[in-house]
Design an enzyme around this catalytic site. Structure first.
Site, PDB file in Angstrom:
ATOM      1  N   CYS A   3     -11.791   7.004   0.003  1.00  0.00           N
ATOM      2  CA  CYS A   3     -10.638   6.343  -0.623  1.00  0.00           C
ATOM      3  C   CYS A   3     -10.893   4.892  -1.018  1.00  0.00           C
ATOM      4  O   CYS A   3     -10.838   4.561  -2.204  1.00  0.00           O
ATOM      5  CB  CYS A   3      -9.437   6.424   0.316  1.00  0.00           C
ATOM      6  SG  CYS A   3      -9.093   8.114   0.800  1.00  0.00           S
TER       7      CYS A   3
ATOM      8  N   GLU B 238      -0.036   9.720  -1.175  1.00  0.00           N
ATOM      9  CA  GLU B 238      -0.379  10.054   0.205  1.00  0.00           C
ATOM     10  C   GLU B 238      -0.913   8.825   0.926  1.00  0.00           C
ATOM     11  O   GLU B 238      -1.745   8.119   0.378  1.00  0.00           O
ATOM     12  CB  GLU B 238      -1.484  11.127   0.127  1.00  0.00           C
ATOM     13  CG  GLU B 238      -1.779  11.766   1.405  1.00  0.00           C
ATOM     14  CD  GLU B 238      -0.492  12.187   2.076  1.00  0.00           C
ATOM     15  OE1 GLU B 238       0.055  13.200   1.681  1.00  0.00           O
ATOM     16  OE2 GLU B 238      -0.030  11.469   2.992  1.00  0.00           O
TER      17      GLU B 238
ATOM     18  N   THR C 179      -4.539  10.818  -5.441  1.00  0.00           N
ATOM     19  CA  THR C 179      -4.497   9.411  -5.869  1.00  0.00           C
ATOM     20  C   THR C 179      -4.856   9.353  -7.349  1.00  0.00           C
ATOM     21  O   THR C 179      -5.936   9.798  -7.748  1.00  0.00           O
ATOM     22  CB  THR C 179      -5.511   8.587  -5.055  1.00  0.00           C
ATOM     23  OG1 THR C 179      -5.144   8.715  -3.692  1.00  0.00           O
ATOM     24  CG2 THR C 179      -5.496   7.122  -5.466  1.00  0.00           C
TER      25      THR C 179
ATOM     26  N   VAL D 159      -6.303  16.114   1.889  1.00  0.00           N
ATOM     27  CA  VAL D 159      -4.905  15.803   1.564  1.00  0.00           C
ATOM     28  C   VAL D 159      -4.085  17.091   1.423  1.00  0.00           C
ATOM     29  O   VAL D 159      -3.013  17.230   2.028  1.00  0.00           O
ATOM     30  CB  VAL D 159      -4.836  14.966   0.262  1.00  0.00           C
ATOM     31  CG1 VAL D 159      -3.412  14.873  -0.251  1.00  0.00           C
ATOM     32  CG2 VAL D 159      -5.395  13.575   0.508  1.00  0.00           C
TER      33      VAL D 159
HETATM   34  C1  UGA Z   1      -7.295   5.140   3.844  1.00  0.00           C
HETATM   35  C2  UGA Z   1      -5.919   4.490   4.071  1.00  0.00           C
HETATM   36  O1  UGA Z   1      -5.920   3.783   5.307  1.00  0.00           O
HETATM   37  C3  UGA Z   1      -4.813   5.559   4.075  1.00  0.00           C
HETATM   38  O2  UGA Z   1      -3.546   4.929   4.199  1.00  0.00           O
HETATM   39  C4  UGA Z   1      -4.882   6.329   2.758  1.00  0.00           C
HETATM   40  O3  UGA Z   1      -3.903   7.363   2.706  1.00  0.00           O
HETATM   41  C5  UGA Z   1      -6.263   6.942   2.610  1.00  0.00           C
HETATM   42  O4  UGA Z   1      -7.257   5.905   2.630  1.00  0.00           O
HETATM   43  C6  UGA Z   1      -6.299   7.691   1.300  1.00  0.00           C
HETATM   44  O5  UGA Z   1      -6.184   7.060   0.246  1.00  0.00           O
HETATM   45  O6  UGA Z   1      -6.339   8.938   1.307  1.00  0.00           O
HETATM   46  P1  UGA Z   1      -9.062   6.454   5.372  1.00  0.00           P
HETATM   47  O7  UGA Z   1     -10.007   6.277   4.223  1.00  0.00           O
HETATM   48  O8  UGA Z   1      -8.901   7.793   5.990  1.00  0.00           O
HETATM   49  O9  UGA Z   1      -7.571   5.984   4.952  1.00  0.00           O
HETATM   50  O10 UGA Z   1      -9.549   5.495   6.534  1.00  0.00           O
HETATM   51  P2  UGA Z   1      -9.182   4.043   7.101  1.00  0.00           P
HETATM   52  O11 UGA Z   1      -8.758   4.185   8.502  1.00  0.00           O
HETATM   53  O12 UGA Z   1      -8.287   3.319   6.208  1.00  0.00           O
HETATM   54  O13 UGA Z   1     -10.629   3.354   7.096  1.00  0.00           O
HETATM   55  C7  UGA Z   1     -11.355   3.146   5.895  1.00  0.00           C
HETATM   56  C8  UGA Z   1     -12.652   2.423   6.170  1.00  0.00           C
HETATM   57  O14 UGA Z   1     -12.396   1.075   6.529  1.00  0.00           O
HETATM   58  C9  UGA Z   1     -13.479   3.008   7.312  1.00  0.00           C
HETATM   59  O15 UGA Z   1     -14.830   3.038   6.925  1.00  0.00           O
HETATM   60  C10 UGA Z   1     -13.266   2.039   8.451  1.00  0.00           C
HETATM   61  O16 UGA Z   1     -14.356   1.997   9.326  1.00  0.00           O
HETATM   62  C11 UGA Z   1     -13.141   0.731   7.688  1.00  0.00           C
HETATM   63  N1  UGA Z   1     -12.395  -0.330   8.419  1.00  0.00           N
HETATM   64  C12 UGA Z   1     -11.089  -0.166   8.714  1.00  0.00           C
HETATM   65  C13 UGA Z   1     -13.034  -1.508   8.753  1.00  0.00           C
HETATM   66  O17 UGA Z   1     -14.239  -1.704   8.481  1.00  0.00           O
HETATM   67  N2  UGA Z   1     -12.330  -2.491   9.379  1.00  0.00           N
HETATM   68  C14 UGA Z   1     -11.025  -2.352   9.693  1.00  0.00           C
HETATM   69  O18 UGA Z   1     -10.434  -3.305  10.258  1.00  0.00           O
HETATM   70  C15 UGA Z   1     -10.378  -1.149   9.359  1.00  0.00           C
END
Ligand code: UGA
Length: 434
Positions: A260, A151, A121, A11
Site C-alpha cells: 500500500c 478500505e 484503492t 481486501v
Molecule cells: C496500510 C494502512 O495502515 C491501512 O490503514 C490501509 O488500509 C492499508 O495500508 C491499505 O491501503 O490497504 P498496511 O500496509 O497493512 O496498512 O501496514 P501498516 O501497518 O500501515 O505498515 C506499513 C509499513 O510501514 C510496514 O512496512 C511497517 O513496518 C512500516 N511502519 C509502520 C514503520 O516503518 N514505522 C511505523 O511507525 C509504522
C-alpha cells in the site's frame, strides 16, 4: 443484503468475511479459480490473524459462498464490491486494467439496478471512468450507481480493524446509493462519514500518503540523531505525546514496505502532477524511504567489513509482523544485495518463508531457509532483524550469543535496548540510537 465481492485478495476476502459477519449474504468470486476452489473447500489462501475463525463461523451459518462464475455473481446481487488489484505501473501510476475489466463485465451482465462499490484503492476520479465504461458497454436499460468505500484495514490486524473501524467513509452521488450504503454498515452508524465520491477516493490516498510521510519524517530525524547525541525513540515519544502529532507511526527503522504505502504515495504523486499540482513533498518522503535500505546495508558493511563469504542470518521476511505478505518488503532488497555480495544467507520468518522461496529458491549453502530462528543463527557472523515479530523481540539472547560465531546484531526495527543488549555482550547497530 445480498452482496457480491469481486476479487478475493487481502481486501476482498476480509471484506467478504466481515460483511458476512454483519449479517449480509455474500457471494465472492475471483478470476484466479484455484483461489475459489480452495475457498470452496474451506481453505484460506492467506495468513491473517482471526480470519480463519471468522470465516468458519460465517461459513457454518451459510452466509458466504464462493463461485467461479462472475456473471452469476453480478446478476444475483444488488450491491457489487470491487476489490481487484490496482498495482503500480512503471511510471508510478496505478494500473487500472483490472478495474476496467470488471466494469465491462458488470455492464455486460447488468440485468437490474446495481450499486457498484469501489473498495480497491483507486485514483480520485475513478468513478467517472467506471460509470463511463459501464454506460459504453451495457446492453440493458437497467440503471446503476457508483459508491466509493475505501478500505483502511491493516494487514496483520485486518479482522479487528474491520470489526472495530475508526471511520467508515462513504462517497455517493445520490440518495439511493446513500441509503444502501448506510444499511450495509448499519452496525457502525456513528462511525460513518458521507461525502461525495471524489472526496472519498482522495481520503484513501491522502491517509496512506500522510502515514508514509510520517514514517519518512521520523526516519529523517533518526538520521540527525545518528550524527548527534539525540535518541530517536525519545524524540518520537516527546513529539508523539502532543495529541496533534500522536504517537503512532513514529517508529524509525528500515522503512515502510507492503502493497500500500510505496504504491499509494507514488500514485498520489502522479495524480497530483497530472492535475498540475507540485508534489515535491511526497516525492521526498518516497526518496527518504528508498534510502533506508542503503543506510541499513551501510551498517552491515560497517559491522562485517567484507560481506563476501560471511554467514549472515536474516530474521523477518514479511514487510511487517503477523502477515505472510512480502510485497515491497525490505527483505527483498536486502537479500538481493547480500546475494550480489556473495554472503551465505540463512533465513527465517514465522509465516513468510513459502512466499519468499518463490522469489529466492533455496540454494545451499548460499541461501538456506530454516525451520526456527535458532537454527538460522547458528554459526552466524551477523544477525539482521528486518521485521519486529514478537518471537524475535522475545528471543533468548544468551542462547543466541552462544550459537553465533560473532555476536553482532544489525537491527532494522530498533527492537532491543542498546545499553541492555551491549551489556549481554553483543555488538549492536540500530537506527537513530547510540
Ligand atoms: C496500510 C494502512 O495502515 C491501512 O490503514 C490501509 O488500509 C492499508 O495500508 C491499505 O491501503 O490497504 P498496511 O500496509 O497493512 O496498512 O501496514 P501498516 O501497518 O500501515 O505498515 C506499513 C509499513 O510501514 C510496514 O512496512 C511497517 O513496518 C512500516 N511502519 C509502520 C514503520 O516503518 N514505522 C511505523 O511507525 C509504522
Amino acid at each position: 443484503m445480498k452482496i457480491s465481492i469481486i476479487g478475493t485478495g487481502y481486501v476482498g476476502l476480509v471484506t467478504a468475511v466481515g460483511l458476512a459477519e454483519l449479517g449480509h449474504q455474500i457471494v465472492a468470486t475471483d478470476k484466479d479459480l484455484t483461489k475459489i476452489y480452495k475457498l470452496q473447500a474451506g481453505i484460506i489462501p492467506i495468513y491473517e490473524p482471526g480470519l480463519e475463525e471468522l470465516f468458519k463461523k460465517v461459513r457454518a451459518k451459510g452466509l458466504i459462498s464462493f463461485i467461479p462464475d462472475l456473471a452469476t455473481a453480478i446478476q444475483e446481487s444488488e450491491v457489487i464490491f470491487v476489490c481487484v488489484g490496482t498495482p503500480p505501473l512503471a511510471d508510478g501510476s496505478a494500473d487500472m486494467s483490472q478495474i476496467e475489466e470488471v466494469a465491462r463485465l458488470i455492464a455486460e451482465n447488468l440485468n437490474s439496478y446495481k450499486l457498484v462499490v469501489e473498495k480497491s484503492t483507486v485514483p480520485v476520479k475513478t468513478s467517472y471512468w467506471i460509470k463511463r465504461t459501464i454506460n459504453l458497454y451495457k446492453k440493458s436499460e437497467a440503471s446503476f450507481d457508483i459508491a466509493s468505500n475505501p478500505e483502511f484495514l491493516r494487514e496483520g490486524s485486518a479482522v479487528q480493524d474491520f470489526l472495530h473501524p475508526d471511520r467508515i467513509i462513504i462517497g455517493v452521488e445520490n440518495e439511493r446509493a446513500r441509503e444502501i450504503m448506510l444499511k450495509i454498515y448499519e452496525r457502525f452508524q456513528e462511525k460513518i462519514i458521507v461525502t461525495n465520491i471524489d472526496t472519498a477516493e482522495l481520503i484513501k490516498h491522502a491517509s496512506n500518503s500522510f502515514l508514509a510521510m510520517k514514517i519518512s519524517f521520523i526516519n529523517l530525524m533518526a538520521n540527525i540523531c545518528e550524527k548527534t547525541e539525540a535518541d530517536i525513540e525519545k524524540v518520537a515519544l516527546g513529539m508523539g505525546l502532543d495529541p496533534r502529532i500522536g504517537r503512532e507511526f513514529l517508529k524509525a527503522g528500515i522503512g515502510y514496505g507492503g502493497s500500500c504505502f510505496p504504491k499509494d504515495i507514488k500514485a498520489l504523486t502522479r495524480i497530483g502532477e497530472e492535475l498540475g499540482v507540485e508534489m515535491g513533498l511526497l516525492k521526498e518522503a518516497h526518496k527518504i524511504n528508498e534510502d533506508r535500505i542503503r543506510l541499513f546495508l551501510e551498517k552491515v558493511r560497517k559491522a562485517l567489513w567484507v560481506i563476501k563469504g560471511k554467514r549472515v542470518a536474516v530474521l523477518g521476511l514479511s514487510f511487517k509482523p503477523n502477515t505472510d505478505d512480502i510485497r515491497e518488503a525490505p527483505s527483498l532488497k536486502v537479500i538481493s544485495e547480500l546475494r550480489r555480495e556473495e554472503a551465505s544467507i540463512h533465513l527465517y520468518d514465522p509465516k513468510a518463508m513459502d512466499n519468499m522461496k518463490r522469489i529466492f529458491p533455496e540454494d545451499p549453502p548460499n541461501l538456506v531457509y530454516h525451520s526456527n530462528l535458532y537454527e538460522a543463527i547458528k554459526g552466524a557472523n551477523a544477525l539482521l532483524i528486518l521485521t519486529e515479530w514478537d518471537e524475535f523481540c522475545q528471543m533468548d539472547l544468551d542462547r543466541v550469543k552462544n550459537l553465533m560465531a560473532n555476536p553482532i546484531i544489525i537491527d532494522g526495527r530498533n527492537i532491543f535496548e542498546p545499553e541492555e543488549i551491549r551489556k549481554k555482550g553483543f555488538e549492536y547497530y540500530c537506527f537513530g540510537r547510540h
